[in-house]
Design a protein around this motif. Structure first.
Motif, short mmCIF file in Angstrom:
data_model
loop_
_atom_site.label_atom_id
_atom_site.label_comp_id
_atom_site.label_asym_id
_atom_site.label_seq_id
_atom_site.Cartn_x
_atom_site.Cartn_y
_atom_site.Cartn_z
N LYS A 45 0.20 9.80 1.44
CA LYS A 45 0.64 9.45 0.08
C LYS A 45 1.55 10.55 -0.47
N THR A 46 1.09 11.80 -0.38
CA THR A 46 1.88 12.93 -0.87
C THR A 46 3.23 13.00 -0.16
N THR A 47 3.21 12.83 1.14
CA THR A 47 4.43 12.90 1.95
C THR A 47 5.39 11.76 1.60
N HIS A 48 4.86 10.55 1.46
CA HIS A 48 5.69 9.38 1.16
C HIS A 48 6.35 9.54 -0.22
N LEU A 49 5.58 9.99 -1.20
CA LEU A 49 6.15 10.18 -2.54
C LEU A 49 7.21 11.29 -2.54
N ALA A 50 6.96 12.35 -1.78
CA ALA A 50 7.94 13.44 -1.67
C ALA A 50 9.21 12.95 -0.97
N PHE A 55 15.02 11.65 -1.47
CA PHE A 55 16.15 10.74 -1.32
C PHE A 55 16.45 9.97 -2.61
N THR A 56 16.25 10.65 -3.74
CA THR A 56 16.62 10.13 -5.05
C THR A 56 17.79 10.96 -5.55
N GLU A 57 18.75 10.28 -6.18
CA GLU A 57 19.94 10.98 -6.71
C GLU A 57 19.53 12.19 -7.52
N GLY A 58 20.36 13.22 -7.43
CA GLY A 58 20.13 14.43 -8.21
C GLY A 58 21.34 15.34 -8.14
N ALA A 59 21.37 16.26 -9.05
CA ALA A 59 22.50 17.20 -9.11
C ALA A 59 22.60 17.98 -7.81
N GLY A 60 23.81 18.04 -7.28
CA GLY A 60 24.06 18.82 -6.08
C GLY A 60 23.64 18.17 -4.77
N ASN A 109 11.30 1.30 3.19
CA ASN A 109 12.00 2.29 2.37
C ASN A 109 13.10 2.97 3.17
N VAL A 110 12.79 3.34 4.41
CA VAL A 110 13.78 3.99 5.28
C VAL A 110 14.94 3.03 5.56
N LYS A 111 14.61 1.79 5.88
CA LYS A 111 15.64 0.80 6.20
C LYS A 111 16.61 0.61 5.03
N SER A 112 16.07 0.59 3.80
CA SER A 112 16.97 0.42 2.65
C SER A 112 17.89 1.62 2.47
N LEU A 113 17.37 2.82 2.75
CA LEU A 113 18.22 4.01 2.67
C LEU A 113 19.27 4.01 3.78
N ASP A 130 5.82 4.33 -8.27
CA ASP A 130 4.64 3.72 -8.89
C ASP A 130 4.01 2.71 -7.93
N GLN A 131 4.86 1.88 -7.33
CA GLN A 131 4.38 0.85 -6.39
C GLN A 131 3.73 1.50 -5.17
N VAL A 132 4.37 2.49 -4.61
CA VAL A 132 3.85 3.18 -3.42
C VAL A 132 2.52 3.86 -3.76
N ALA A 133 2.48 4.55 -4.89
CA ALA A 133 1.25 5.24 -5.30
C ALA A 133 0.10 4.25 -5.48
N GLN A 134 0.38 3.10 -6.08
CA GLN A 134 -0.67 2.09 -6.26
C GLN A 134 -1.21 1.61 -4.92
#
Length: 146
Positions: A45-50, A55-60, A109-113, A130-134
């Motif tokens: 769970k921790t790894t999947h959320l990380a 792989f979420t947009e962010g500065a830099g 998730n990987v396939k969509s990325l 939220d969905q993954v955590a649930q």
């Protein structure tokens, strides 16, 4: 004791006996708990959320296919280890199904990325997390009641 008092006494004892019986049954099931499986699911769970955060947009941040491939391989190894552990012990169909479902979700998730070759947008990533955590929380609750 008159018949009315006896009937009232029976009506009160019946639910108490059922509750005590259920508590004993659940306490007796404690021997099927598998701390290692629970720990693996919590770690996944921790790894999947990380992974989603990474792989979420962010500065830099700039897209890197090799980074996705390397990170995916690392998470896949964790899933493989969890699945192999399940295969080496007494089969628990619910646990195996939970791990398989969580793994399938990760693969999607990987396939969509991979297909988009772009980071998740922050709003989508928050919803996805939220969905993954649930889903992981449901699997962990399953571990807790076994």
């Amino acid at each position: 004791m008159n018949a009315s008092a006896l009937q009232s006494s029976r009506n009160m004892t019946h639910p108490v006996v059922l509750a005590l019986g259920a508590a004993l049954l659940l306490a007796g099931c404690g021997t099927t708990k598998d701390a290692k499986s629970r720990d693996e699911i919590a770690s996944l769970k921790t790894t999947h959320l990380a992974f989603i955060d990474e792989f979420t947009e962010g500065a830099g941040k700039t897209w890197d296919d090799q980074q996705l491939t390397a990170r995916t391989a690392s998470v896949e190894l964790q899933f493989t280890n969890a699945e192999q552990y399940e295969a080496t012990k007494k089969k628990d169909a619910r646990r195996s199904a939970a791990i398989s479902n969580l793994h399938s979700q990760f693969k999607k998730n990987v396939k969509s990325l991979e297909s988009g070759k772009a980071f998740y947008r922050p709003t989508f990533a928050a919803h996805l997390k939220d969905q993954v955590a649930q889903n992981y929380d449901k699997a962990l609750r399953g571990e807790d009641i076994r």
